[in-house]
Design a protein around this motif. Structure first.
Motif, PDB file in Angstrom:
ATOM      1  N   LEU A 147       0.836  -1.203   0.000  1.00  0.00           N
ATOM      2  CA  LEU A 147       0.000   0.000   0.000  1.00  0.00           C
ATOM      3  C   LEU A 147       0.872   1.256   0.000  1.00  0.00           C
ATOM      4  O   LEU A 147       0.648   2.198  -0.764  1.00  0.00           O
ATOM      5  CB  LEU A 147      -0.918  -0.013   1.233  1.00  0.00           C
ATOM      6  CG  LEU A 147      -1.802   1.210   1.471  1.00  0.00           C
ATOM      7  CD1 LEU A 147      -2.750   1.450   0.309  1.00  0.00           C
ATOM      8  CD2 LEU A 147      -2.597   1.062   2.760  1.00  0.00           C
ATOM      9  N   PRO A 192      -9.288  -1.115   1.030  1.00  0.00           N
ATOM     10  CA  PRO A 192      -8.468  -1.453   2.195  1.00  0.00           C
ATOM     11  C   PRO A 192      -9.211  -1.108   3.486  1.00  0.00           C
ATOM     12  O   PRO A 192      -9.805  -0.027   3.565  1.00  0.00           O
ATOM     13  CB  PRO A 192      -7.225  -0.563   2.031  1.00  0.00           C
ATOM     14  CG  PRO A 192      -7.150  -0.269   0.569  1.00  0.00           C
ATOM     15  CD  PRO A 192      -8.585  -0.202   0.114  1.00  0.00           C
ATOM     16  N   THR A 245      -3.969  -3.880   8.570  1.00  0.00           N
ATOM     17  CA  THR A 245      -4.556  -3.334   7.346  1.00  0.00           C
ATOM     18  C   THR A 245      -4.818  -4.498   6.393  1.00  0.00           C
ATOM     19  O   THR A 245      -3.899  -5.252   6.069  1.00  0.00           O
ATOM     20  CB  THR A 245      -3.611  -2.309   6.699  1.00  0.00           C
ATOM     21  OG1 THR A 245      -3.506  -1.186   7.576  1.00  0.00           O
ATOM     22  CG2 THR A 245      -4.142  -1.841   5.355  1.00  0.00           C
ATOM     23  N   MET A 265      -6.303  -5.853   2.709  1.00  0.00           N
ATOM     24  CA  MET A 265      -6.630  -5.451   1.346  1.00  0.00           C
ATOM     25  C   MET A 265      -7.520  -6.532   0.733  1.00  0.00           C
ATOM     26  O   MET A 265      -7.387  -7.721   1.042  1.00  0.00           O
ATOM     27  CB  MET A 265      -5.356  -5.279   0.531  1.00  0.00           C
ATOM     28  CG  MET A 265      -4.377  -4.301   1.167  1.00  0.00           C
ATOM     29  SD  MET A 265      -4.280  -2.710   0.340  1.00  0.00           S
ATOM     30  CE  MET A 265      -3.017  -3.103  -0.870  1.00  0.00           C
TER      31      MET A 265
END
Lengths: 291, 291, 291, 291, 291, 291
Positions: free
Chosen positions: A107, D203, D210, D212
């Motif tokens: 990311l 996300p 985190t 995705m």
């Protein structure tokens, strides 16, 4: 009818963009998202509650915001549980929002492809009268949005009105000498690291509240209220009424002639009620005449 | 021997009663329940610790209450963990107690059958020198016993000595300008709702402490002590001794000639011990002479 | 009009009473307090939800109670956060309530003036089908309402249906071999001490819920619902409808022909809606025919 | 080179969109965001880790994911502290993500302008083998993403592989009879209300991780790992080595001839080390031959 | 009289020592420290509660330890709040203690000057029948004392009786297949790092309990008791009496003829009391005859 | 080479010792343990950071300690979460450490065999400029290291520089009138009881930090840093650089000509960078010339 179609544009749409965070709104999108705003806007589309209302809001309390917002369906605009840098100092300003997420290299690579986006990227965009509102999802270690130098910059150079961070600050000692309100979860000596900025001036979550760019941020020793622009005028006007009500109520209490329930919330005796109504009318005229 | 039989009468016994909370004690019942009280009583039976002792208690600390109470079997009279409105201001007064429970419509209907009982019902009964002690079972949202208007009424009109609430207050900003001590779990902008008053001037629980109407409430920045009337004199007298002891101990420390263990808790050297005993005797005479 | 006058009588009113807790209700008072109860009562006035409804309630979930109660204004009847002895075993029974407060010698002396009131005083009063509901105000150390012997007594001799304690139990190992549901905050080896029983079969608070004697207590692995007698029939009836609704919904899902939103909460296609309505009617008739 | 310019498009860009959540990615944007994915993709751009790797991942533990990810800079992919529906059942599947925020009427109006977006909107998009990953920001009351009917739909109709919610579920009793893994913060009887869906397959943050869209989600009794597609092969391969290592280590321990430190982490004796290396080579060949 | 003088020797006193932790006791020092131990000792001075008593202790509960220890002044020997690997499996064994502190390079350098001391250093010293008791001061991330390989070694090779760690374990899935009791605060995938071993077989603190090497460790689903060797015999003997008492009490309850208070804690009726006393005598004779 | 052999001696080694705590270091052992100390020592071997450095450290913040220590591998020297008696007053001094454990009679008997060791034993050993650092393992009730008399002794007679206790203090009201910094977890009226002193001037754990005797203790409103003597000079020197850096940065911010990112952390424009480098050089010369 372009607006009806392309409502909310996204990050990195403009090739020359220096910033490329995950979520980014064009002026048109931000305008659409906050379309109930009755006031002017900043060039980026953010609502600009007028200075005169900000000034009047300085006399408001959390309770006066609570008196209006939940009744209008806005039940998630209050948050507390912060360390308050100056409990005796009211904070009022326009929300400038920043969203972080826990970092992950894939990311990060996309977000920072065209130049690293940091806390300073956002700080350098803050306008006079803004309150910087930072969603660091409650993280404190390694989640210090500013130290005393950037706090100084915000207060003195950017002329911001305050800071709210659902995370931490560092250099508390140094910050304590700079005269700008701040609300933070904890002070910690660590650096800001292991996080990624995923949005600037997008809707963010601060604890149980949803904050939109341009909300009026009101803070006192109790907590924080994020007031949508379209409700600011009504909230401030109602606060005037509350102030007069309290003024009159205490006058009556001062006579020592009444039980609290005879006067408050509303006088039981019709004659007193009439007296109160007239007082209210007169005082509101005075107050608003002044403003 | 009626008293021996009908000890504790109940709520709503008297048809004309304006208030009909679930639990209510007649003056005879409250007198029976607090029968170790050595002092006068209010008309409702509540013990009235004399003003002169309240005045002397103002010089006491939590530790001086702790010095007497657990030794007499009173191990559940201390509670802390409050927000303290004025940490530098000692609170002393007579407990006026109120008990709430989570509301349910069937209980509400019975309790309020003869007129709604609210927080103001209780507040209007508070006497000068009382500390309003409210059991809101630790609830904070929708559990704000007073805002700044009723707090003003308590302080200025009712001339109360303070407020203790195992729950919340609202209007913290306004309350912060009114000069009466308050101990509360949190400040919150919501209203008092979704609860029912189930007793006024009955025994209540504040955290881990059991409070009886008429207890002497003592509060400082550390916490709260609820002292039964029958132990007030002894506690206050003992505090005088402690004060002289501390005075003398520090004098000795000031000489720089002793290790702490040679002097404190009690001087090891018999000559010093004698010196101390004489000092104590003399100083107590002076102090009590003055009072 | 005696009832209109002497509504709620108090502790120790009857000279021969063996028990003299602080709060005690006469059968008349308890009847008045629970006057919406549509069923028979125990001799002490406590509502007695019939066995047939208890049996039907065994098929209910927390959600099926939630479907009715908040809508009727009963928003404080659910509580969770317990250790659950048998998560796979539904608990259903009539509330038998006990209230404790932190002990203080002066209160103790009055309460126990005519013979010590202990946990066993209450346990010996429990009737078959009761759930013993104990307010120990969340205390765990020194707050163990039963060990394995008294738990055995409740399950085998008193034929109770379960135990709820906002406090602790001891002898968890021994208790784990006895087949009766229990909900407790913690298991701890200490004894029950430093507390006083202040009421038996009076309204009590279990966390955020207010429980009245005779409420139907429903427990599963999720938490506990305390259902007022007057709402039991409606809740149980509605649960039947929910069961049929779920049965039909899953049949439709099993076809694999529909998106969830086409079927649930209610079928979007009018033909399907009709099919469902007929299915519901038929199945309810079958279910209720059986009962 | 349009792609290089318009990387991440935004919500509601396509006028005919049935769904209009705040954040939405076009297939091109999602592809760009997850461009390190070495596998095929779903039509919406989401990475599709192949079934064969999902099958092999079933033999992996949290520790085997930890062995690779932090070393590659992925330090925020693990989260725990959940209630685990089936602690003995491994969960493996592809992340389908949903993000909620606290509701506010002005945001709601924009998001739902073209038809209400609900939890069922997202649930109806779930593909076989997906794990539904829901960011409800830790909220539990009024934050129940599914009850037993929608859980049944996910398990039986959508053929999902599991559920992760940083929030609550309802109908725990009913859900406990449906054979699909679930990770949730709490079970609560309330409905899902007072929140807005702000993104589907964007996300999301689950506690400190985190996630995705398309991440491989791995869950056991300890916690959850969210593995980026580009690291799945390496992680699974390394797990094979770990398994052989453990197999051999325990064989050696079984001999009773060695102290743990002579064998583990790596044999100290060069002869043993050689023996181990040969064993590893042979066993890996066998294992991979089979696959 | 050397022993009277050099009571507790320290770490690294013996030049050839392979291990050099900060705190280390010679056999003489450990013997002195545990001088009330009535049993044999290991060569390192650690008390060795005999196997026969360990076997009898297997029938004991936390409450039976609580029945003796606080009364003897041992008020800090119980701790709970652990994850329990096998709640249905009693753990009994001799304490083998290890103490960690947060690492600092200067301390590390001294401690590890003569060879690195690791968790495996301690694990390799564990004797059959020991419970490894590890003070990791409540830390969980980076504080995993063992994974499944070392847990396997402890259970199978070292023939330990269990594990207690005021910290974490890793590989919970693998550990769940190995048949040895374990008590831990959390399972986490991270490695053991950023800590230093500061003592092996020295007194350690596990939560609120002080544990000495050689204490009898008793664990069930409720918590843990650390029983000093000198009190083991008395505790185990008393447990026999408790067992008979419970046996008889339940027999009486089974008759359905008595209120609980007539029988328990002690029969009120003198005839029953006599019956009980005889039963107890007879049964104790039987039980102890068997042993 | 005696030192290389007998590194750390133990408690009670010296027959005439008045104190006999479990862990005690001889001057040689303490010297060995802190052998990186570049400064003089107290007679008991404890490092003595010079007064001049203590004076300079008074200008330092937590962040300036953080700037050096983790980079040197000292990641466990910071702790926070304390009540801070004087948030506006910097605390600086040399660590004098004390360790407690939960009491047990057998350990107590050995430790106190030659005279009872109490908190006053340690307090009487404190030297001018020391900060008393007490490990009471986070316990607060019955864990009050000092009341106002002993606090007075520390401040006035012993001339200590402050107090840190991972536990409680009592007499907060009295202590609040004595001008010495203190960091404590809670104030509580109870006495210090049910604990045993197990070491004086040995390494102790304060939360997540390991503190060695002679560490420089630095405290402000944020938290506490324990700096090893060998890093004090470098930390203080670096703080000078930081101060100049901040001074210059703010000057630049004051011009209003720059975005924060152009100046901070380091000026982007090479000409400015040069200007800064010269400023730094000049200012450091001035500052150090003064010292």
């Amino acid at each position: 009818m372009r607006n009806a179609i392309v409502l909310l544009a996204a990050a990195m749409m403009i090739p020359a963009a220096a910033n490329a965070q995950l979520y980014k709104l064009t002026p048109e999108q931000l305008t659409e998202l906050t379309k109930q705003n009755p006031f002017e806007r900043f060039p980026d589309g953010r609502p600009k509650v007028p200075d005169s209302l900000i000034e009047r809001a300085r006399g408001m309390s959390m309770e006066e915001a609570f008196a209006i917002l939940p009744g209008k369906g806005f039940r998630n605009q209050y948050e507390d549980g912060f360390q308050v840098l100056y409990p005796k100092k009211k904070m009022v300003g326009r929300a400038f929002t920043v969203q972080f997420m826990p970092a992950r290299p894939d990311l990060d690579a996309v977000v920072n492809a065209k130049g690293r986006i940091t806390n300073q990227t956002a700080i350098d965009m803050v306008q006079p009268g803004d309150v910087l509102v930072v969603d660091l999802f409650g993280k404190v270690t390694d989640a210090t949005i500013v130290g005393d130098n950037l706090f100084y910059y915000l207060a003195k150079t950017a002329k911001a009105s305050g800071l709210v961070v659902d995370g931490a600050i560092r250099d508390l000692e140094g910050i304590s000498e700079i005269d700008m309100p701040a609300y933070y979860r904890k002070a910690h000596p660590s650096f800001l690291t292991n996080v990624t900025i995923t949005g600037i001036n997008v809707p963010v979550r601060i604890g149980n509240a949803t904050v939109m760019p341009g909300d009026l941020v009101l803070g006192d020793s109790e907590g924080l209220y994020f007031i949508p622009p379209q409700l600011v005028q009504q909230t401030v006007d109602n606060a005037d009424t509350v102030h007069v009500h309290d003024e009159w109520t205490r006058k009556m209490f001062d006579t020592g002639k009444y039980k609290s329930s005879e006067i408050y919330g509303s006088p039981k005796d019709p004659a007193l009620k009439k007296e109160y109504d007239e007082y209210l009318k007169k005082r509101l005229a005075e107050i608003r005449g002044k403003k």
